[in-house]
Scaffold this motif. Structure first.
Motif, PDB file in Angstrom:
ATOM      1  N   SER A 139       0.700  -1.086   0.102  1.00 16.60           N
ATOM      2  CA  SER A 139       0.020  -0.033  -0.010  1.00 16.60           C
ATOM      3  C   SER A 139       0.933   1.162  -0.169  1.00 16.60           C
ATOM      4  O   SER A 139       0.271   2.197  -0.426  1.00 16.60           O
ATOM      5  CB  SER A 139      -1.051  -0.119   1.189  1.00 16.60           C
ATOM      6  N   SER A 140       1.813   1.262   0.454  1.00 17.75           N
ATOM      7  CA  SER A 140       2.978   2.525   0.585  1.00 17.75           C
ATOM      8  C   SER A 140       4.417   2.173   0.365  1.00 17.75           C
ATOM      9  O   SER A 140       5.297   2.349   1.270  1.00 17.75           O
ATOM     10  CB  SER A 140       2.535   3.427   1.676  1.00 17.75           C
ATOM     11  N   ASP A 197      -7.670   2.383  11.253  1.00 16.04           N
ATOM     12  CA  ASP A 197      -7.893   3.592   9.981  1.00 16.04           C
ATOM     13  C   ASP A 197      -6.650   4.051   9.335  1.00 16.04           C
ATOM     14  O   ASP A 197      -5.453   3.511   9.739  1.00 16.04           O
ATOM     15  CB  ASP A 197      -8.539   4.690  10.838  1.00 16.04           C
ATOM     16  N   GLU A 198      -6.746   5.217   8.241  1.00 21.99           N
ATOM     17  CA  GLU A 198      -5.312   5.659   7.858  1.00 21.99           C
ATOM     18  C   GLU A 198      -4.609   6.221   9.132  1.00 21.99           C
ATOM     19  O   GLU A 198      -5.088   6.868   9.981  1.00 21.99           O
ATOM     20  CB  GLU A 198      -5.948   6.910   6.857  1.00 21.99           C
ATOM     21  N   GLN A 200      -2.762   9.008   9.334  1.00 22.07           N
ATOM     22  CA  GLN A 200      -3.044  10.340   9.682  1.00 22.07           C
ATOM     23  C   GLN A 200      -4.498  10.419  10.495  1.00 22.07           C
ATOM     24  O   GLN A 200      -4.460  11.137  11.530  1.00 22.07           O
ATOM     25  CB  GLN A 200      -3.233  11.160   8.616  1.00 22.07           C
ATOM     26  N   ASN A 201      -5.281   9.665  10.326  1.00 25.81           N
ATOM     27  CA  ASN A 201      -6.774   9.783  11.098  1.00 25.81           C
ATOM     28  C   ASN A 201      -6.317   9.315  12.379  1.00 25.81           C
ATOM     29  O   ASN A 201      -6.790   9.543  13.449  1.00 25.81           O
ATOM     30  CB  ASN A 201      -7.767   8.957  10.278  1.00 25.81           C
TER      31      ASN A 201
END
Ligand code: AMP
Length: 212
Positions: A139-140, A197-198, A200-201
């Protein structure tokens, strides 16, 4: 501010620690990073730690406490502990150290992620061999294959991110680190954050908790 970040392997402690330490301008002490750097250097501590780390076992408390205590005492800023304490003995010894210095822990944040997601995250995780930056190869991934976006170091897979070691690490987390969570929770110092969750969240949730 003196914080502890708890959570099973793969719950995003490394990523959240970077966000938190940058935002609050506090030192980030990751015992996993410290030990990996000692293994790379081939120091006495690294040589002793390597055999435990490769199979996902905890290194003995005596070694770990000795390795981290001086680093904590030498800090002139607030700090975030990532990956420490992981046993009740480590938690009690840390409290004794800090209470004697009149610098108790302010808050303990515990990340929660379900087991399937943890396994999938760890099996696609890679890290920078120089700066410890974390990547998820699915994913990253790093922008340039095999090279760290931040420092250009080599991207490697951790030797303990394999199925056997992951399963052992999760079991050890249940057996040895759950009592640590109970220890802080019973002192009303522990705050739980769902970390699926993401990133940053998740950080936003943590920030609100820490700012309270
Ligand atoms: P981590 O990067 O936090 O997943 O840690 C990697 C490995 O380092 C663990 O699986 C343990 O072998 C060792 N380690 C890190 N922190 C501790 C600790 N507090 N106590 C004992 N062993 C640790």
């Amino acid at each position: 501010m003196r914080i502890i970040l708890l959570g099973p392997p793969g719950s995003g402690k490394g990523t959240q620690s970077s966000f938190i330490s940058e935002y609050y301008k506090i030192s980030h002490l990751s015992t996993g990073d410290i030990l990996r750097s000692e293994v790379n250097k081939g120091s006495d501590l690294g040589i002793s730690a390597k055999k435990y780390m490769e199979v996902g076992d905890l290194i003995p408390d005596e070694l770990m406490i000795k390795a981290i205590n001086n680093k904590i005492l030498n800090l002139s800023t607030g700090f975030l502990l990532d990956g420490f304490p992981r046993t009740l003995n480590q938690a009690q010894s840390l409290d004794t150290l800090l209470i004697n210095k009149n610098k108790p822990i302010d808050k303990v944040v515990c990340l929660k992620v379900n087991k399937d997601e943890i396994i999938s995250r760890l099996l696609s995780r890679a890290i920078c061999n120089s700066c410890g930056n974390n990547y998820n190869l699915l994913s990253s991934p790093p922008k340039q294959k095999g090279k760290c976006d931040s420092c250009g170091g080599d991207i490697i897979t951790r030797s303990d991110d394999n199925k056997e070691a992951i399963s052992n690490r999760l079991q050890i987390y249940e057996e040895m680190t759950s009592p640590v969570i109970n220890y802080y929770d019973s002192g009303k110092r522990c705050f739980f954050v769902t970390a699926s969750d993401e990133p940053q969240n998740v950080f936003e949730t943590i920030r609100k908790l820490l700012d309270k």
